[in-house]
Motif scaffolding. Structure first.
Motif, PDB file in Angstrom:
ATOM      1  N   ILE B  75       0.822  -1.208   0.000  1.00  0.00           N
ATOM      2  CA  ILE B  75       0.000   0.000   0.000  1.00  0.00           C
ATOM      3  C   ILE B  75       0.864   1.269   0.000  1.00  0.00           C
ATOM      4  CG2 ILE B  75      -0.295   0.068   2.523  1.00  0.00           C
ATOM      5  CD1 ILE B  75      -2.877   1.141  -0.177  1.00  0.00           C
ATOM      6  N   ASP B  76       2.031   1.242   0.649  1.00  0.00           N
ATOM      7  CA  ASP B  76       2.880   2.444   0.671  1.00  0.00           C
ATOM      8  C   ASP B  76       3.221   2.880  -0.750  1.00  0.00           C
ATOM      9  OD1 ASP B  76       3.338   0.874   3.276  1.00  0.00           O
ATOM     10  OD2 ASP B  76       4.243   2.807   3.764  1.00  0.00           O
ATOM     11  N   ASP B  77       3.750   1.944  -1.547  1.00  0.00           N
ATOM     12  CA  ASP B  77       4.151   2.288  -2.912  1.00  0.00           C
ATOM     13  C   ASP B  77       2.945   2.565  -3.804  1.00  0.00           C
ATOM     14  OD1 ASP B  77       6.863   2.286  -2.508  1.00  0.00           O
ATOM     15  OD2 ASP B  77       7.119   0.169  -2.998  1.00  0.00           O
ATOM     16  N   ASP B  78       1.864   1.830  -3.599  1.00  0.00           N
ATOM     17  CA  ASP B  78       0.658   2.087  -4.403  1.00  0.00           C
ATOM     18  C   ASP B  78       0.153   3.515  -4.174  1.00  0.00           C
ATOM     19  OD1 ASP B  78       0.704  -0.422  -5.505  1.00  0.00           O
ATOM     20  OD2 ASP B  78      -1.140  -1.134  -4.539  1.00  0.00           O
ATOM     21  N   LEU B  79       0.089   3.930  -2.896  1.00  0.00           N
ATOM     22  CA  LEU B  79      -0.406   5.282  -2.601  1.00  0.00           C
ATOM     23  C   LEU B  79       0.550   6.343  -3.140  1.00  0.00           C
ATOM     24  CD1 LEU B  79      -1.954   5.118   0.995  1.00  0.00           C
ATOM     25  CD2 LEU B  79      -3.129   5.305  -1.203  1.00  0.00           C
ATOM     26  N   ARG B  80       1.858   6.096  -2.996  1.00  0.00           N
ATOM     27  CA  ARG B  80       2.826   7.056  -3.538  1.00  0.00           C
ATOM     28  C   ARG B  80       2.619   7.238  -5.028  1.00  0.00           C
ATOM     29  NH1 ARG B  80       7.519   4.152  -0.837  1.00  0.00           N
ATOM     30  NH2 ARG B  80       6.860   4.606   1.299  1.00  0.00           N
ATOM     31  N   SER B  81       2.389   6.144  -5.727  1.00  0.00           N
ATOM     32  CA  SER B  81       2.169   6.225  -7.170  1.00  0.00           C
ATOM     33  C   SER B  81       0.915   7.049  -7.497  1.00  0.00           C
ATOM     34  CB  SER B  81       2.047   4.811  -7.750  1.00  0.00           C
ATOM     35  OG  SER B  81       1.468   4.860  -9.028  1.00  0.00           O
ATOM     36  N   LEU B  82      -0.165   6.798  -6.776  1.00  0.00           N
ATOM     37  CA  LEU B  82      -1.396   7.558  -7.028  1.00  0.00           C
ATOM     38  C   LEU B  82      -1.186   9.052  -6.759  1.00  0.00           C
ATOM     39  CD1 LEU B  82      -4.213   5.269  -5.518  1.00  0.00           C
ATOM     40  CD2 LEU B  82      -3.695   5.675  -7.934  1.00  0.00           C
ATOM     41  N   VAL B  83      -0.491   9.373  -5.679  1.00  0.00           N
ATOM     42  CA  VAL B  83      -0.309  10.776  -5.299  1.00  0.00           C
ATOM     43  C   VAL B  83       0.678  11.470  -6.254  1.00  0.00           C
ATOM     44  CG1 VAL B  83       0.324  12.357  -3.443  1.00  0.00           C
ATOM     45  CG2 VAL B  83      -0.900  10.260  -2.911  1.00  0.00           C
ATOM     46  N   GLU B  84       1.711  10.742  -6.682  1.00  0.00           N
ATOM     47  CA  GLU B  84       2.644  11.311  -7.668  1.00  0.00           C
ATOM     48  C   GLU B  84       1.898  11.687  -8.948  1.00  0.00           C
ATOM     49  OE1 GLU B  84       5.728  12.126  -7.367  1.00  0.00           O
ATOM     50  OE2 GLU B  84       6.621  10.938  -5.765  1.00  0.00           O
ATOM     51  N   GLN B  85       0.908  10.887  -9.291  1.00  0.00           N
ATOM     52  CA  GLN B  85       0.142  11.185 -10.511  1.00  0.00           C
ATOM     53  C   GLN B  85      -0.689  12.459 -10.351  1.00  0.00           C
ATOM     54  OE1 GLN B  85      -1.542   7.733 -12.782  1.00  0.00           O
ATOM     55  NE2 GLN B  85      -0.740   6.535 -11.080  1.00  0.00           N
ATOM     56  N   VAL B  86      -1.232  12.669  -9.159  1.00  0.00           N
ATOM     57  CA  VAL B  86      -1.958  13.925  -8.896  1.00  0.00           C
ATOM     58  C   VAL B  86      -0.996  15.111  -9.022  1.00  0.00           C
ATOM     59  CG1 VAL B  86      -3.240  15.272  -7.182  1.00  0.00           C
ATOM     60  CG2 VAL B  86      -3.609  12.804  -7.347  1.00  0.00           C
ATOM     61  N   LEU B  87       0.181  14.949  -8.427  1.00  0.00           N
ATOM     62  CA  LEU B  87       1.187  16.010  -8.466  1.00  0.00           C
ATOM     63  C   LEU B  87       1.598  16.340  -9.902  1.00  0.00           C
ATOM     64  CD1 LEU B  87       3.100  17.874  -6.894  1.00  0.00           C
ATOM     65  CD2 LEU B  87       4.695  15.970  -6.673  1.00  0.00           C
ATOM     66  N   ARG B  88       1.834  15.296 -10.720  1.00  0.00           N
ATOM     67  CA  ARG B  88       2.208  15.535 -12.117  1.00  0.00           C
ATOM     68  C   ARG B  88       1.084  16.216 -12.883  1.00  0.00           C
ATOM     69  NH1 ARG B  88       4.981  10.563 -11.854  1.00  0.00           N
ATOM     70  NH2 ARG B  88       3.262   9.410 -12.791  1.00  0.00           N
ATOM     71  N   LEU B  89      -0.154  15.812 -12.590  1.00  0.00           N
ATOM     72  CA  LEU B  89      -1.304  16.422 -13.269  1.00  0.00           C
ATOM     73  C   LEU B  89      -1.369  17.921 -12.976  1.00  0.00           C
ATOM     74  CD1 LEU B  89      -3.908  15.622 -14.920  1.00  0.00           C
ATOM     75  CD2 LEU B  89      -5.096  15.560 -12.741  1.00  0.00           C
ATOM     76  N   LEU B  90      -1.135  18.285 -11.718  1.00  0.00           N
ATOM     77  CA  LEU B  90      -1.275  19.695 -11.323  1.00  0.00           C
ATOM     78  C   LEU B  90      -0.063  20.550 -11.674  1.00  0.00           C
ATOM     79  CD1 LEU B  90      -3.062  19.644  -7.850  1.00  0.00           C
ATOM     80  CD2 LEU B  90      -3.983  20.308 -10.045  1.00  0.00           C
TER      81      LEU B  90
END
Lengths: 186, 186
Positions: B75-90
């Motif tokens: 879950i740690d890496d999965d959540l990091r991946s999801l949040v990194e994608q939000v960051l890249r989008l913004l």
């Protein structure tokens, strides 16, 4: 009083925030404020040289920046109080429309963006004491970053209200505060 | 091909998103899109009956809605991946300006607001599997609310980028994910 500015300031401010919420930032003009407030355009320009200067003054006057810093003796209740205030700011009848209009416009208006940035910085500066007290009481880890915790909690309210278009149900504030304090692991 | 719409769609979409980021939502007009794309106004109107319909189609085409659903086994890496994608989008060069223009305009345009709401709902629906797997692995408490965790994490990125006007430093994503998983208590 010799100056017409301050005397008529209240009606100018009311007109400014009213037009902002009705028309959005792009629709707000000094001419429109003059027409609605009955204060002459040149008088308004004498006191506030630009639309952004006027808007900044009107926001300051409206006490949108008001924050009651809690000191309940426990971090759970202190955080709940801070987050409830964010929720009220974003959903309140008087403040919600104004705040969302400004946040919306700030994304493409640098002058407005720095006003928003200052607002958040000022707020965080006042919130720090809550975290210092909690660390001193042993309720939060040493080195806890107040900005990070407020990003998470205020950001959740923001995203839910502005992006998901929902007013959080009762208990939502309590739940996110518990989640950030206790974590999501079993 | 008989239809001029789809054939010229790409240049219409490019013009639409270009003008949106340059002028903001209020400055975007079908006339402007026609002038920049070289596609006649009546042709554009035949395929997309309104500015919001055109904008919705352009956004869909731009793959802004793209989301890679991680399955790293933890879950740690999965959540990091999801949040990194939000960051890249913004913060991404191609996407950041578009996304902030839309979020900004959505605060006073109901048609755009429902587009944003749908975007967030669709994204959350696709993210749920990440949380189901983590609960099955015993990494998250039973009954963990995926929407609440994504509100906190994506909201923090949002607030930091859009309201505080900062690009989060390296390690920020890792820190907020740890905080939400482990909590802030000692």
């Amino acid at each position: 009083m010799r100056s017409p500015g301050p005397r008529k300031a209240q009606s100018v401010f009311d007109a400014t925030l009213g037009l902002l919420t009705e028309l959005g930032y792009d629709g707000l003009t000094i001419e429109g404020v003059a027409a609605r407030s009955g204060v002459h355009k040149t008088t308004i320009y004498r006191w506030w040289p630009s639309k952004d200067a006027l808007l900044g003054a009107a926001l300051l006057d409206a006490n949108l920046l008001e924050l009651s810093v809690p000191d309940t003796g426990g971090i759970d209740d202190d955080l709940r109080s801070l987050v409830e205030q964010v929720l009220r700011l974003l959903t309140g009848k008087a403040t919600g429309a104004t705040v969302t209009a400004i946040l919306g416009a700030a994304t493409h208006r640098p002058a407005l963006a720095s006003l928003v940035t200052e607002f958040f910085a000022g707020r965080l500066a006042r919130e720090r004491i809550v975290f210092e007290r909690a660390i001193a009481r042993g309720e939060l880890r040493e080195g806890t970053d107040p900005g990070m915790i407020m990003d998470l909690l205020a950001g959740a309210i923001w995203l839910r209200v502005l992006a998901r278009g929902e007013t959080p149900r009762a208990g939502y504030v309590r739940s996110i505060v518990s989640l950030v304090l206790d974590g999501a692991r079993p």
